[in-house]
Design a protein around this motif. Structure first.
Motif, PDB file in Angstrom:
ATOM      1  N   LYS A 138       0.867  -1.174   0.000  1.00  0.00           N
ATOM      2  CA  LYS A 138       0.000   0.000   0.000  1.00  0.00           C
ATOM      3  C   LYS A 138       0.908   1.229   0.000  1.00  0.00           C
ATOM      4  N   ILE A 139       0.718   2.083  -0.996  1.00  0.00           N
ATOM      5  CA  ILE A 139       1.647   3.190  -1.240  1.00  0.00           C
ATOM      6  C   ILE A 139       0.902   4.518  -1.229  1.00  0.00           C
ATOM      7  N   LEU A 140       1.435   5.482  -0.499  1.00  0.00           N
ATOM      8  CA  LEU A 140       0.914   6.858  -0.526  1.00  0.00           C
ATOM      9  C   LEU A 140       1.841   7.677  -1.413  1.00  0.00           C
ATOM     10  N   GLN A 141       1.286   8.248  -2.468  1.00  0.00           N
ATOM     11  CA  GLN A 141       2.059   9.067  -3.408  1.00  0.00           C
ATOM     12  C   GLN A 141       1.734  10.536  -3.160  1.00  0.00           C
ATOM     13  N   LEU A 142       2.741  11.294  -2.743  1.00  0.00           N
ATOM     14  CA  LEU A 142       2.569  12.726  -2.482  1.00  0.00           C
ATOM     15  C   LEU A 142       3.134  13.507  -3.656  1.00  0.00           C
ATOM     16  N   CYS A 143       2.283  14.325  -4.281  1.00  0.00           N
ATOM     17  CA  CYS A 143       2.651  15.013  -5.521  1.00  0.00           C
ATOM     18  C   CYS A 143       2.638  16.524  -5.345  1.00  0.00           C
ATOM     19  N   HIS A 144       3.587  17.205  -6.008  1.00  0.00           N
ATOM     20  CA  HIS A 144       3.657  18.662  -5.905  1.00  0.00           C
ATOM     21  C   HIS A 144       2.766  19.356  -6.928  1.00  0.00           C
ATOM     22  N   LYS A 145       2.101  18.575  -7.796  1.00  0.00           N
ATOM     23  CA  LYS A 145       1.071  19.060  -8.716  1.00  0.00           C
ATOM     24  C   LYS A 145       0.273  17.846  -9.166  1.00  0.00           C
ATOM     25  N   PRO A 146      -0.960  18.020  -9.604  1.00  0.00           N
ATOM     26  CA  PRO A 146      -1.779  16.863  -9.967  1.00  0.00           C
ATOM     27  C   PRO A 146      -1.186  16.086 -11.144  1.00  0.00           C
ATOM     28  N   PRO A 147      -1.105  14.757 -11.033  1.00  0.00           N
ATOM     29  CA  PRO A 147      -0.597  13.959 -12.152  1.00  0.00           C
ATOM     30  C   PRO A 147      -1.490  14.036 -13.384  1.00  0.00           C
ATOM     31  N   LEU A 148      -2.773  14.243 -13.173  1.00  0.00           N
ATOM     32  CA  LEU A 148      -3.722  14.402 -14.271  1.00  0.00           C
ATOM     33  C   LEU A 148      -4.496  15.688 -14.101  1.00  0.00           C
ATOM     34  N   PRO A 149      -4.838  16.354 -15.214  1.00  0.00           N
ATOM     35  CA  PRO A 149      -4.452  16.015 -16.583  1.00  0.00           C
ATOM     36  C   PRO A 149      -2.938  16.170 -16.778  1.00  0.00           C
ATOM     37  N   ALA A 150      -2.371  15.280 -17.607  1.00  0.00           N
ATOM     38  CA  ALA A 150      -0.916  15.236 -17.805  1.00  0.00           C
ATOM     39  C   ALA A 150      -0.490  16.332 -18.778  1.00  0.00           C
ATOM     40  N   VAL A 151      -0.407  17.567 -18.262  1.00  0.00           N
ATOM     41  CA  VAL A 151      -0.186  18.736 -19.120  1.00  0.00           C
ATOM     42  C   VAL A 151       1.284  19.045 -19.353  1.00  0.00           C
ATOM     43  N   ASP A 152       2.187  18.412 -18.592  1.00  0.00           N
ATOM     44  CA  ASP A 152       3.608  18.650 -18.818  1.00  0.00           C
ATOM     45  C   ASP A 152       4.394  17.400 -18.433  1.00  0.00           C
ATOM     46  N   GLY A 153       5.717  17.473 -18.632  1.00  0.00           N
ATOM     47  CA  GLY A 153       6.549  16.308 -18.396  1.00  0.00           C
ATOM     48  C   GLY A 153       6.488  15.784 -16.983  1.00  0.00           C
ATOM     49  N   GLY A 154       6.467  16.693 -16.003  1.00  0.00           N
ATOM     50  CA  GLY A 154       6.408  16.266 -14.614  1.00  0.00           C
ATOM     51  C   GLY A 154       5.127  15.502 -14.303  1.00  0.00           C
ATOM     52  N   CYS A 155       4.006  15.991 -14.825  1.00  0.00           N
ATOM     53  CA  CYS A 155       2.721  15.311 -14.622  1.00  0.00           C
ATOM     54  C   CYS A 155       2.736  13.931 -15.272  1.00  0.00           C
ATOM     55  N   ILE A 156       3.268  13.864 -16.491  1.00  0.00           N
ATOM     56  CA  ILE A 156       3.343  12.581 -17.201  1.00  0.00           C
ATOM     57  C   ILE A 156       4.173  11.587 -16.400  1.00  0.00           C
ATOM     58  N   ASN A 209       2.201  10.428 -13.308  1.00  0.00           N
ATOM     59  CA  ASN A 209       1.074   9.579 -13.691  1.00  0.00           C
ATOM     60  C   ASN A 209       1.542   8.198 -14.128  1.00  0.00           C
ATOM     61  N   ASN A 210       2.660   8.133 -14.830  1.00  0.00           N
ATOM     62  CA  ASN A 210       3.163   6.827 -15.264  1.00  0.00           C
ATOM     63  C   ASN A 210       3.612   5.971 -14.084  1.00  0.00           C
ATOM     64  N   ILE A 211       4.125   6.613 -13.029  1.00  0.00           N
ATOM     65  CA  ILE A 211       4.437   5.872 -11.800  1.00  0.00           C
ATOM     66  C   ILE A 211       3.144   5.305 -11.210  1.00  0.00           C
ATOM     67  N   THR A 212       2.129   6.150 -11.102  1.00  0.00           N
ATOM     68  CA  THR A 212       0.842   5.710 -10.549  1.00  0.00           C
ATOM     69  C   THR A 212       0.282   4.538 -11.334  1.00  0.00           C
ATOM     70  N   GLN A 213       0.202   4.716 -12.655  1.00  0.00           N
ATOM     71  CA  GLN A 213      -0.397   3.686 -13.501  1.00  0.00           C
ATOM     72  C   GLN A 213       0.397   2.382 -13.432  1.00  0.00           C
ATOM     73  N   GLY A 214       1.711   2.496 -13.390  1.00  0.00           N
ATOM     74  CA  GLY A 214       2.545   1.304 -13.318  1.00  0.00           C
ATOM     75  C   GLY A 214       2.371   0.542 -12.019  1.00  0.00           C
ATOM     76  N   LEU A 215       2.282   1.275 -10.903  1.00  0.00           N
ATOM     77  CA  LEU A 215       2.086   0.632  -9.606  1.00  0.00           C
ATOM     78  C   LEU A 215       0.725  -0.057  -9.535  1.00  0.00           C
ATOM     79  N   LEU A 216      -0.309   0.611 -10.050  1.00  0.00           N
ATOM     80  CA  LEU A 216      -1.646   0.015 -10.063  1.00  0.00           C
ATOM     81  C   LEU A 216      -1.671  -1.233 -10.942  1.00  0.00           C
ATOM     82  N   LYS A 217      -1.049  -1.141 -12.105  1.00  0.00           N
ATOM     83  CA  LYS A 217      -1.009  -2.274 -13.041  1.00  0.00           C
ATOM     84  C   LYS A 217      -0.303  -3.471 -12.421  1.00  0.00           C
ATOM     85  N   SER A 218       0.675  -3.190 -11.535  1.00  0.00           N
ATOM     86  CA  SER A 218       1.426  -4.266 -10.883  1.00  0.00           C
ATOM     87  C   SER A 218       0.684  -4.864  -9.689  1.00  0.00           C
ATOM     88  N   GLY A 219      -0.523  -4.366  -9.430  1.00  0.00           N
ATOM     89  CA  GLY A 219      -1.355  -4.943  -8.385  1.00  0.00           C
ATOM     90  C   GLY A 219      -1.222  -4.311  -7.017  1.00  0.00           C
TER      91      GLY A 219
END
Length: 399
Positions: free
Chosen positions: A2-20, A23-33
């Motif tokens: 169980k992981i708490l991800q603290l972000c300095h700006k919202p991952p979505l909408p992915a409007v810049d490189g930092g957001c992308i 978000n890819n970390i989030t999606q990858g962790l979720l995909k891994s179960g």
């Protein structure tokens, strides 16, 4: 886990490189179960828009946002100047966010707390107070390096003195703070080496930016316009600095050689009054609806960065789309690209002009670079990146 991800700006909408990247970390962790809870700051630059997030995403992450006013404040900046504080970091601290974080940590137990960037480290004290989870930092950049390089290129003596002072303060803060986390996921090998040279003694591993490589295949354009383009947020000072340098030092020379070649500038917070009608054959596009579609429509991507660290997300995306990329050495850091194979490196105006000329004069160079770029991008596939991150967690977290 169980992981708490603290972000300095919202991952979505992915409007810049930092957001992308986040978000890819989030999606990858979720995909891994794994279970992921997101708590994010949002600001006047990056709004919190759950209405633009899918129900599946909202349910999976239970994302919450707290507004923090990170705008520069002259009084606070002056106050930090005469204290030991780092104003660049402290402006991300909010009592409201701290209270929200405390409530979450009191009510839920996490195995790992993953903090995105140095800007979330002011909350380390609260994390330690209410949680026994291991804290890992995802380092997007070495912040002091950016300001150090900007200071070197600043002509105003008073501004230069302040920026040098700021970079020294940031360096001191980074060394102290990063030695307090369980581990650091550096986004590039260059950054990992810099961390070590600074005296960081915590476990550090190079875990680059990841992409869903397969999703780029259908976005590739077989007949893009033979034009230059730059895509990047202009509210990030290294982007603005680099483009201004390119327009003043490189573009006039390119225009002599290639009078019909066109340049497109796209990205958020574009200062149109600074660029519009001042440079021939240049179009200020501004923010685009679909970054991948825009990138696919042009042939040659330029990355004229003079001061930065980490990995340029747009370079990795450009590689995956088969773009021919010309970049400074600084801009290409972390991409692990080889000059004249996957990318063209140019640092001086003369080198930029020569690189652009080569794309028109050398038969098959454009095709070769494009093909190699797509092959090289496969090493950044998100599935393998996430497995590296999870292994790093498991090896260094508290049992």
């Amino acid at each position: 886990m169980k992981i708490l991800q603290l972000c300095h700006k919202p991952p979505l909408p992915a409007v810049d490189g930092g957001c992308i990247a986040m978000n890819n970390i989030t999606q990858g962790l979720l995909k891994s179960g794994h279970k992921v809870k997101i708590l994010t700051i949002y600001t006047f630059k990056h709004d919190f828009m759950p209405e633009r997030m899918s129900k599946e995403y909202l349910d999976a992450t239970n994302i919450e946002g707290v507004y923090v006013d990170t705008r520069l404040n002259a009084i606070d900046a002056f106050s930090s100047f005469i204290t030991a504080d780092s104003y660049n970091v402290n402006r991300f601290f909010s009592t409201d966010f701290d209270i929200k974080l405390s409530r979450i940590l009191k009510n839920e137990t996490f195995d790992v707390i993953h903090i995105e960037s140095l800007f979330m480290t002011p909350y380390l004290g609260t994390i330690r107070r209410y949680s026994k989870a291991s804290v890992f930092l995802r380092a997007h950049n070495l912040e002091f390096v950016i300001w150090e390089k900007i200071a070197k290129g600043t002509r105003n003596i008073f501004k230069k003195i302040y920026l040098i002072y700021l970079s020294k303060k940031l360096r001191s803060y980074e060394v102290k703070t990063l030695n307090e986390v369980a581990g650091i996921a550096a986004i590039s090998e260059e950054d990992r080496k810099r961390f070590i040279s600074m005296g960081i003694q915590r476990p550090i591993e190079t875990i680059p930016f990841g992409i869903d490589y397969a999703s780029y295949a259908h976005r590739r354009n077989k007949e893009p316009e033979m034009a230059l383009f730059h895509l990047g947020s202009m509210d990030w000072s290294p982007n603005l600095e680099g483009i201004q340098w390119f327009l003043n030092e490189v573009w006039p020379k390119v225009r002599i050689q290639r009078p019909h070649l066109k340049l497109y500038l796209a990205g958020r917070s574009m200062p149109e009054e600074q660029f519009a009608d001042k440079y021939e054959n240049m179009e200020v596009v501004g923010e685009v609806d679909d970054a991948k579609d825009f990138m696919s429509s042009k042939a040659i991507m330029i990355v004229p960065l003079l001061s930065a660290g980490g990995v340029r997300v747009k370079i990795i995306e450009g590689l995956a789309l088969g773009k021919v990329i010309i970049s400074t050495s600084i801009g290409a850091e972390g991409s692990d690209c080889t000059d004249n194979k996957d990318i063209l490196i140019a640092d001086t105006p003369g080198e930029w002009v020569k690189a652009i000329d080569r794309l028109f004069e050398e038969k098959d160079l454009l095709h070769r670079l494009s093909t190699n770029a797509m092959i090289h991008a496969q090493k950044f596939d998100n599935d393998s990146i996430i497995q590296s991150l999870l292994s790093f967690y498991k090896k260094n977290r508290k049992s």
